[in-house]
Design an enzyme around this catalytic site. Structure first.
Site, short mmCIF file in Angstrom:
data_model
loop_
_atom_site.label_atom_id
_atom_site.label_comp_id
_atom_site.label_asym_id
_atom_site.label_seq_id
_atom_site.Cartn_x
_atom_site.Cartn_y
_atom_site.Cartn_z
N ALA A 66 0.87 -1.17 0.00
CA ALA A 66 0.00 0.00 0.00
C ALA A 66 0.91 1.23 0.00
O ALA A 66 2.08 1.15 0.40
CB ALA A 66 -0.90 -0.02 1.22
N GLY A 111 0.59 -4.96 0.98
CA GLY A 111 -0.64 -5.02 0.18
C GLY A 111 -0.43 -5.67 -1.18
O GLY A 111 -1.37 -6.21 -1.76
N GLU A 114 -0.69 -9.25 -0.49
CA GLU A 114 -2.11 -9.52 -0.22
C GLU A 114 -2.92 -9.60 -1.51
O GLU A 114 -3.82 -10.43 -1.64
CB GLU A 114 -2.66 -8.43 0.72
N GLU A 134 5.06 -4.81 7.25
CA GLU A 134 4.22 -3.86 8.00
C GLU A 134 4.68 -3.62 9.44
O GLU A 134 4.62 -2.49 9.93
CB GLU A 134 2.76 -4.34 8.02
N1 CAA Z 1 4.51 3.25 -0.94
C1 CAA Z 1 4.87 4.42 -1.50
N2 CAA Z 1 6.00 4.57 -2.24
C2 CAA Z 1 6.77 3.49 -2.41
C3 CAA Z 1 6.46 2.24 -1.84
C4 CAA Z 1 5.26 2.13 -1.09
N3 CAA Z 1 4.85 0.99 -0.54
N4 CAA Z 1 7.45 1.38 -2.17
C5 CAA Z 1 8.32 2.05 -2.92
N5 CAA Z 1 7.93 3.33 -3.06
C6 CAA Z 1 8.60 4.41 -3.79
C7 CAA Z 1 9.79 4.93 -3.01
O1 CAA Z 1 9.40 5.87 -2.03
C8 CAA Z 1 10.62 5.55 -4.12
O2 CAA Z 1 10.07 6.79 -4.46
P1 CAA Z 1 11.05 8.09 -4.69
O3 CAA Z 1 11.88 7.71 -5.90
O4 CAA Z 1 10.09 9.19 -4.95
O5 CAA Z 1 11.86 8.22 -3.45
C9 CAA Z 1 10.35 4.60 -5.31
O6 CAA Z 1 9.14 3.91 -5.00
C10 CAA Z 1 11.45 3.58 -5.52
O7 CAA Z 1 11.65 2.90 -4.30
P2 CAA Z 1 13.07 2.77 -3.55
O8 CAA Z 1 13.94 3.91 -3.93
O9 CAA Z 1 12.79 2.57 -2.10
O10 CAA Z 1 13.63 1.44 -4.22
P3 CAA Z 1 14.69 0.41 -3.59
O11 CAA Z 1 15.10 -0.48 -4.69
O12 CAA Z 1 15.74 1.15 -2.84
O13 CAA Z 1 13.83 -0.44 -2.52
C11 CAA Z 1 11.91 -1.65 -1.71
C12 CAA Z 1 12.77 -1.24 -2.94
C13 CAA Z 1 12.70 -2.57 -0.81
C14 CAA Z 1 10.68 -2.35 -2.25
C15 CAA Z 1 11.52 -0.35 -0.95
O14 CAA Z 1 10.96 0.58 -1.87
C16 CAA Z 1 10.52 -0.58 0.14
O15 CAA Z 1 10.86 -1.08 1.20
N6 CAA Z 1 9.25 -0.19 -0.11
C17 CAA Z 1 8.22 -0.27 0.89
C18 CAA Z 1 7.72 -1.70 1.04
C19 CAA Z 1 6.70 -1.79 2.16
O16 CAA Z 1 6.96 -1.54 3.31
N7 CAA Z 1 5.46 -2.24 1.79
C20 CAA Z 1 4.41 -2.44 2.74
C21 CAA Z 1 3.58 -1.20 2.84
S1 CAA Z 1 2.44 -1.30 4.17
C22 CAA Z 1 1.09 -2.12 3.55
O17 CAA Z 1 1.10 -2.61 2.45
C23 CAA Z 1 -0.07 -2.16 4.49
C24 CAA Z 1 -1.13 -3.10 4.12
O18 CAA Z 1 -1.05 -4.29 4.30
C25 CAA Z 1 -2.36 -2.59 3.58
#
Ligand code: CAA
Length: 260
Positions: A66, A111, A114, A134
């Site tokens: 998400a 998400g 999911e 999460e």
């Molecule tokens: N939400 C919003 N933006 C996201 C995102 C997310 N879940 N995942 C990645 N992005 C964005 C980053 O912020 C970045 O944007 P900018 O270039 O503007 O900074 C862009 O996508 C590229 O990402 P990274 O620079 O972080 O890429 P990376 O290769 O260094 O890392 C990754 C990749 C490990 C997937 C890392 O992006 C990451 O950890 N993302 C978050 C993953 C996460 O925690 N997901 C769970 C969300 S909570 C959820 O989903 C709740 C639920 O159950 C409903």
């Protein structure tokens, strides 16, 4: 509906639905969730579509969860509503009459995992990565992940994945039974489409009822599940597809199903 974040392409009765929000690794904000809900709803009603393959745009991510930026601003009440909307989407996919295959081409996190778990089964690239990060954000999976993962692989492995927030390899996700089969990145989509095509050649009502029997049966006692299965089995004998399928076998020819 005009889709801003989805690519939808239908060839030979199979629709490829691609989440296309590359700048944020295809993460799910409210707009993407609303578009997905609308698209799945429309596809379920579209008689020209027999199966759906869900994937993510680009080589890096299926869906990286998400949208954290959007979520970070939510009040408790809004977060509850956001989770309910995500859950409505995953339930819709699970209750579709048509089969939905997830082709996980990269990160399937939070998400995104999911969403993949809502599909009927998952194929993945050898480079894909899976996880529920999460707890590292101070929250829990909210789009059905705690429920669907534990039902799929059992509470023990689900506990380890969800409590640690660890990201696991495609090989481990395969070994744990999250993924049915792994492919090279190039082979993933063609293989998912091939399986979708194979399913599309079968009786569509039979496939829909088989999906219903399995999905509904998981929420029933075994006895009720058996009873439900027998009812659906009986109903199918009132269809043209049953006559066509069995007739074609006896006449040693390929069945031509009409879905009636
Ligand atoms: N939400 C919003 N933006 C996201 C995102 C997310 N879940 N995942 C990645 N992005 C964005 C980053 O912020 C970045 O944007 P900018 O270039 O503007 O900074 C862009 O996508 C590229 O990402 P990274 O620079 O972080 O890429 P990376 O290769 O260094 O890392 C990754 C990749 C490990 C997937 C890392 O992006 C990451 O950890 N993302 C978050 C993953 C996460 O925690 N997901 C769970 C969300 S909570 C959820 O989903 C709740 C639920 O159950 C409903």
């Amino acid at each position: 509906m005009e889709y801003k974040f989805l690519l939808i392409e239908t060839t030979d009765s199979i629709t490829t639905l691609t989440v296309n929000r590359r700048e944020a690794l295809n993460s799910l904000n409210s707009a993407v969730i609303a578009e997905l809900e609308c698209a799945f709803y429309e596809l379920d009603l579209d008689a020209a579509v027999k199966a759906i393959v869900l994937t993510g745009a680009g080589e890096k991510a299926f869906v990286a969860g998400a949208d954290i930026k959007e979520m970070s601003e939510l009040s408790s009440f809004e977060a509850h509503d956001f989770a309910r909307r995500g859950q409505r989407l995953v339930q819709l996919i699970n209750r579709m009459r048509k089969p939905v295959i997830a082709a996980v081409n990269g990160y399937a996190l939070g998400g995104g995992l999911e969403l993949a778990l809502a599909c009927d089964f998952i194929y993945a690239s050898e480079k894909a990565k899976f996880g529920f990060p999460e707890v590292g954000l101070g929250v829990i999976p909210g789009f059905g992940g705690t429920q669907n993962l534990a039902r799929l692989i059992g509470p023990s492995k689900a506990n380890e994945l969800v409590f640690s927030g660890r990201i696991i390899s495609a090989a481990k996700a395969h070994a744990w039974g999250i993924v049915n089969e792994l492919f090279t990145p190039e082979e993933l989509l063609p293989q998912a489409l091939k399986t979708a095509q194979e399913i599309a050649g079968k009786g569509p009502m039979a496939v829909a009822y088989a999906k219903d029997a399995i999905a509904s049966g998981l929420n029933m006692s075994k006895e009720d599940g058996f009873r439900y299965e027998a009812s659906l089995f009986g109903v199918l004998f009132a269809t043209g597809d049953q006559r066509e399928g069995m007739g074609a076998f006896l006449e040693k020819r390929t069945a031509e199903f009409k879905g009636v």
